[in-house]
Write a protein that holds these residues in place. Sequence first.
Motif, PDB file in Angstrom:
ATOM      1  N   GLY A  22       0.799  -1.217   0.000  1.00 40.43           N
ATOM      2  CA  GLY A  22       0.000   0.000   0.000  1.00 40.43           C
ATOM      3  C   GLY A  22       0.833   1.270   0.000  1.00 40.43           C
ATOM      4  O   GLY A  22       2.032   1.269  -0.329  1.00 40.43           O
ATOM      5  N   TYR A  23       0.195   2.356   0.376  1.00 37.96           N
ATOM      6  CA  TYR A  23       0.877   3.650   0.454  1.00 37.96           C
ATOM      7  C   TYR A  23       1.813   3.685   1.651  1.00 37.96           C
ATOM      8  O   TYR A  23       1.538   3.070   2.695  1.00 37.96           O
ATOM      9  N   ASP A  24       2.905   4.400   1.517  1.00 33.43           N
ATOM     10  CA  ASP A  24       3.857   4.574   2.610  1.00 33.43           C
ATOM     11  C   ASP A  24       3.346   5.682   3.531  1.00 33.43           C
ATOM     12  O   ASP A  24       3.375   6.860   3.177  1.00 33.43           O
ATOM     13  N   GLN A  25       2.882   5.308   4.715  1.00 32.10           N
ATOM     14  CA  GLN A  25       2.259   6.263   5.624  1.00 32.10           C
ATOM     15  C   GLN A  25       3.255   7.187   6.308  1.00 32.10           C
ATOM     16  O   GLN A  25       2.858   8.130   7.000  1.00 32.10           O
ATOM     17  N   LYS A  26       4.531   6.962   6.084  1.00 29.75           N
ATOM     18  CA  LYS A  26       5.537   7.888   6.605  1.00 29.75           C
ATOM     19  C   LYS A  26       5.610   9.143   5.727  1.00 29.75           C
ATOM     20  O   LYS A  26       6.206  10.143   6.137  1.00 29.75           O
ATOM     21  N   LEU A  27       5.006   9.079   4.549  1.00 31.13           N
ATOM     22  CA  LEU A  27       5.089  10.185   3.601  1.00 31.13           C
ATOM     23  C   LEU A  27       3.857  11.078   3.701  1.00 31.13           C
ATOM     24  O   LEU A  27       2.727  10.601   3.658  1.00 31.13           O
ATOM     25  N   THR A  28       4.101  12.355   3.823  1.00 28.18           N
ATOM     26  CA  THR A  28       3.019  13.346   3.784  1.00 28.18           C
ATOM     27  C   THR A  28       3.032  14.132   2.476  1.00 28.18           C
ATOM     28  O   THR A  28       2.061  14.803   2.155  1.00 28.18           O
ATOM     29  N   ILE A  29       4.107  14.023   1.743  1.00 26.78           N
ATOM     30  CA  ILE A  29       4.258  14.688   0.448  1.00 26.78           C
ATOM     31  C   ILE A  29       4.823  13.686  -0.552  1.00 26.78           C
ATOM     32  O   ILE A  29       5.723  12.902  -0.221  1.00 26.78           O
ATOM     33  N   ARG A  38       3.879  30.238  -9.770  1.00 23.28           N
ATOM     34  CA  ARG A  38       4.362  30.041  -8.403  1.00 23.28           C
ATOM     35  C   ARG A  38       4.107  28.613  -7.926  1.00 23.28           C
ATOM     36  O   ARG A  38       5.005  27.965  -7.371  1.00 23.28           O
ATOM     37  N   LEU A  39       2.895  28.110  -8.161  1.00 23.02           N
ATOM     38  CA  LEU A  39       2.565  26.766  -7.695  1.00 23.02           C
ATOM     39  C   LEU A  39       3.366  25.710  -8.421  1.00 23.02           C
ATOM     40  O   LEU A  39       3.932  24.807  -7.804  1.00 23.02           O
ATOM     41  N   GLN A  40       3.458  25.815  -9.742  1.00 28.24           N
ATOM     42  CA  GLN A  40       4.182  24.794 -10.482  1.00 28.24           C
ATOM     43  C   GLN A  40       5.672  24.823 -10.173  1.00 28.24           C
ATOM     44  O   GLN A  40       6.310  23.770 -10.065  1.00 28.24           O
ATOM     45  N   PHE A  41       6.240  26.013 -10.006  1.00 25.60           N
ATOM     46  CA  PHE A  41       7.643  26.104  -9.606  1.00 25.60           C
ATOM     47  C   PHE A  41       7.856  25.433  -8.252  1.00 25.60           C
ATOM     48  O   PHE A  41       8.847  24.724  -8.040  1.00 25.60           O
ATOM     49  N   SER A  42       6.915  25.642  -7.343  1.00 29.26           N
ATOM     50  CA  SER A  42       7.005  25.020  -6.019  1.00 29.26           C
ATOM     51  C   SER A  42       6.984  23.502  -6.128  1.00 29.26           C
ATOM     52  O   SER A  42       7.758  22.804  -5.459  1.00 29.26           O
ATOM     53  N   TYR A  43       6.105  22.990  -6.989  1.00 24.17           N
ATOM     54  CA  TYR A  43       6.047  21.543  -7.188  1.00 24.17           C
ATOM     55  C   TYR A  43       7.347  21.011  -7.788  1.00 24.17           C
ATOM     56  O   TYR A  43       7.850  19.952  -7.372  1.00 24.17           O
ATOM     57  N   TYR A  44       7.892  21.721  -8.771  1.00 24.63           N
ATOM     58  CA  TYR A  44       9.162  21.297  -9.361  1.00 24.63           C
ATOM     59  C   TYR A  44      10.260  21.244  -8.298  1.00 24.63           C
ATOM     60  O   TYR A  44      11.051  20.300  -8.236  1.00 24.63           O
ATOM     61  N   LEU A  45      10.302  22.281  -7.461  1.00 30.66           N
ATOM     62  CA  LEU A  45      11.345  22.368  -6.446  1.00 30.66           C
ATOM     63  C   LEU A  45      11.202  21.253  -5.413  1.00 30.66           C
ATOM     64  O   LEU A  45      12.193  20.625  -5.016  1.00 30.66           O
ATOM     65  N   LEU A  46       9.977  20.997  -4.984  1.00 30.78           N
ATOM     66  CA  LEU A  46       9.736  19.935  -4.013  1.00 30.78           C
ATOM     67  C   LEU A  46      10.129  18.575  -4.578  1.00 30.78           C
ATOM     68  O   LEU A  46      10.734  17.757  -3.874  1.00 30.78           O
ATOM     69  N   LEU A  92      10.721  18.663   3.362  1.00 32.34           N
ATOM     70  CA  LEU A  92       9.809  18.921   2.258  1.00 32.34           C
ATOM     71  C   LEU A  92       8.553  19.641   2.743  1.00 32.34           C
ATOM     72  O   LEU A  92       8.076  20.575   2.088  1.00 32.34           O
ATOM     73  N   LEU A  93       8.029  19.214   3.878  1.00 34.92           N
ATOM     74  CA  LEU A  93       6.822  19.845   4.402  1.00 34.92           C
ATOM     75  C   LEU A  93       7.092  21.288   4.813  1.00 34.92           C
ATOM     76  O   LEU A  93       6.278  22.186   4.555  1.00 34.92           O
ATOM     77  N   LYS A  94       8.247  21.525   5.425  1.00 32.28           N
ATOM     78  CA  LYS A  94       8.613  22.886   5.806  1.00 32.28           C
ATOM     79  C   LYS A  94       8.774  23.763   4.568  1.00 32.28           C
ATOM     80  O   LYS A  94       8.294  24.916   4.535  1.00 32.28           O
ATOM     81  N   THR A  95       9.416  23.225   3.535  1.00 28.86           N
ATOM     82  CA  THR A  95       9.584  23.962   2.285  1.00 28.86           C
ATOM     83  C   THR A  95       8.241  24.255   1.637  1.00 28.86           C
ATOM     84  O   THR A  95       7.993  25.366   1.141  1.00 28.86           O
ATOM     85  N   TYR A  96       7.367  23.269   1.652  1.00 29.93           N
ATOM     86  CA  TYR A  96       6.020  23.414   1.091  1.00 29.93           C
ATOM     87  C   TYR A  96       5.287  24.568   1.763  1.00 29.93           C
ATOM     88  O   TYR A  96       4.673  25.411   1.086  1.00 29.93           O
ATOM     89  N   ARG A  97       5.369  24.632   3.071  1.00 30.88           N
ATOM     90  CA  ARG A  97       4.666  25.678   3.811  1.00 30.88           C
ATOM     91  C   ARG A  97       5.302  27.046   3.604  1.00 30.88           C
ATOM     92  O   ARG A  97       4.595  28.064   3.562  1.00 30.88           O
TER      93      ARG A  97
END
Length: 236
Positions: free
Chosen positions: A155-162, A199-207, A220-225
């Motif tokens: 299944g999905y890896d529950q340690k991942l939030t992003i 802005r959003l797509q650049f953020s996704y590329y960077l993440l 990753l979560l800190k960067t996302y925020r």
Amino acid sequence: MKISIIIPTCNEEGFIQSLLRYLNGLDAHGLLREIIVVDGSSTDRTVAHAKLAGAIVLSSDIRSRAVQLNLGAEMATGDVYYFLHADSLPPESLFEDLYNTIDAGFEAGCYQLSFDKSHWFLRLNAWFTRFDCEAFRFGDQSLFVTQNAYHKIGGYDQKLTILEDNEIITRLKKKVKFRLLNKKVVTSARKYIACGVFRLQFSYYLLYLFYKLGGTQQFLLKTYRVLLGKSWSSSG
């Protein structure tokens, strides 16, 4: 073959009822086993709307797509799981597509992407999803997987939030036959409208770049925020 549709939600009252009615209307051949909505503590009328539309509604104390989708899969009784975002519409041929693809020997797959807003940059991004490359595989494209294949990979890896959606597809492609369908899911461009397309797509590329370079989920979560603020949940 029976199909279970699993949808994670958080404050999706603007989409969920119309989506569920749309999905139920597509099942001309009786392939749909159930639609399971896994809600991550919505504060609006998402749950009420989902129940009114006939979905099985589960509650998750943790607002995380990976957790919510795994919870839905635990309760699902279909032979195939179809994971779908609440603001995305699959093609009208959904059930026939899944049946024919599984019948052809594939155990997992997804659609290509399109947006409900006309913008040249969004069309360009969606165009790249026609290529069979993990860099262009994300949850907005939806994901179908047989019950056996889902349990085979855990299944999905529950340690991942992003990027939990990209990660599970990468694992699936290593273990089972995966097909990219030559049709498109239409997903909402609401985040692009709210945040700005570039802005959003650049953020996704960077993440994604940081993820591939080994960035931790905390980083990753800190960067996302920092890039997008705290308003966008990782569920729904």
